[in-house]
Scaffold this motif. Structure first.
Motif, PDB file in Angstrom:
ATOM      1  N   MET A  28      10.720  -3.725   1.507  1.00 28.43           N
ATOM      2  CA  MET A  28      10.007  -3.442   0.561  1.00 28.43           C
ATOM      3  C   MET A  28      10.423  -3.130  -1.124  1.00 28.43           C
ATOM      4  O   MET A  28      10.289  -3.830  -1.443  1.00 28.43           O
ATOM      5  CB  MET A  28       8.842  -2.372   0.904  1.00 28.43           C
ATOM      6  N   GLY A  35       5.991  -9.593   0.642  1.00 26.61           N
ATOM      7  CA  GLY A  35       5.063  -7.806   1.806  1.00 26.61           C
ATOM      8  C   GLY A  35       6.072  -8.412   2.975  1.00 26.61           C
ATOM      9  O   GLY A  35       6.480  -9.449   3.942  1.00 26.61           O
ATOM     10  N   LEU A  48      -0.881 -11.383   5.196  1.00 32.48           N
ATOM     11  CA  LEU A  48      -0.017 -10.653   4.744  1.00 32.48           C
ATOM     12  C   LEU A  48       0.059  -9.143   5.189  1.00 32.48           C
ATOM     13  O   LEU A  48      -1.025  -8.548   5.235  1.00 32.48           O
ATOM     14  CB  LEU A  48       0.384 -10.782   3.257  1.00 32.48           C
ATOM     15  N   LYS A  50      -0.685  -4.880   4.311  1.00 35.85           N
ATOM     16  CA  LYS A  50      -0.329  -4.352   3.257  1.00 35.85           C
ATOM     17  C   LYS A  50       0.174  -2.962   4.177  1.00 35.85           C
ATOM     18  O   LYS A  50      -0.710  -2.489   4.844  1.00 35.85           O
ATOM     19  CB  LYS A  50      -1.929  -4.066   2.939  1.00 35.85           C
ATOM     20  N   SER A  54       2.548  -2.118   6.697  1.00 37.89           N
ATOM     21  CA  SER A  54       3.704  -3.315   6.594  1.00 37.89           C
ATOM     22  C   SER A  54       4.379  -2.876   7.651  1.00 37.89           C
ATOM     23  O   SER A  54       5.559  -3.503   8.515  1.00 37.89           O
ATOM     24  CB  SER A  54       4.414  -2.345   5.620  1.00 37.89           C
TER      25      SER A  54
END
Length: 118
Positions: A28, A35, A48, A50, A54
Motif C-alpha cells: 500500500m 488496493g 477491493l 479495505k 488487506s
C-alpha cells in the motif's frame, strides 16, 4: 501455519497473518496501487479489500525458514504496470526481510484488476 526464526537467544515465531500484514502495508506504500484483492477463483471480478482486511490479499508459504509470498493487487489506470510491479516486489521483499529477519525467496505478484476511475 507459522514461520520460525531461530536466534542464539531463542526462537521467534511469526504467524502467517503477521507476515501478510507486513507485506500488505508495504504494497500500500507503493505509488500506483489502488488496493489489495482476493485471489480470483470463482469469478473474474476483482474485489477491493479495505483497511485491516488487506492482508487477505497475501498468501504466505514458508518452508525451511524461507518465505514465499503470493500477492493480489488492483492498480490504477494509466500507470506503467511493469514499474509498479517491480516497485511492489522490491518494497515487499525489503519490508518483510527487514522486519522479520527471515529470507524472502519469491514474491509472486498477481494483477487482479485495473481501476479506471476513483
Amino acid at each position: 501455519m507459522s514461520a520460525t526464526l531461530d536466534d542464539k537467544l531463542g526462537n521467534i515465531t511469526y504467524s502467517n497473518l503477521a507476515i501478510a500484514q507486513i507485506a500488505a502495508n508495504a504494497v500500500m506504500e507503493c505509488v500506483g496501487v489502488v488496493g489489495m484483492s482476493h485471489r480470483s477463483t470463482k469469478s473474474s471480478i476483482a474485489r477491493l479489500l479495505k483497511g485491516e482486511h488487506s492482508a487477505k490479499g497475501v498468501e504466505v508459504t514458508q518452508k525451511d525458514g524461507v518465505i514465499t509470498l503470493d500477492i493480489y493487487v488492483i492498480i490504477k489506470f494509466e500507470t506503467k504496470i511493469s514499474v509498479v510491479a517491480a516497485n511492489i516486489i522490491e518494497n515487499v521483499k525489503y519490508a518483510v526481510e527487514k522486519q522479520t529477519g527471515m529470507k524472502v525467496d519469491n514474491v509472486n505478484l498477481n494483477i487482479e484488476g485495473v481501476k479506471v476511475k476513483d
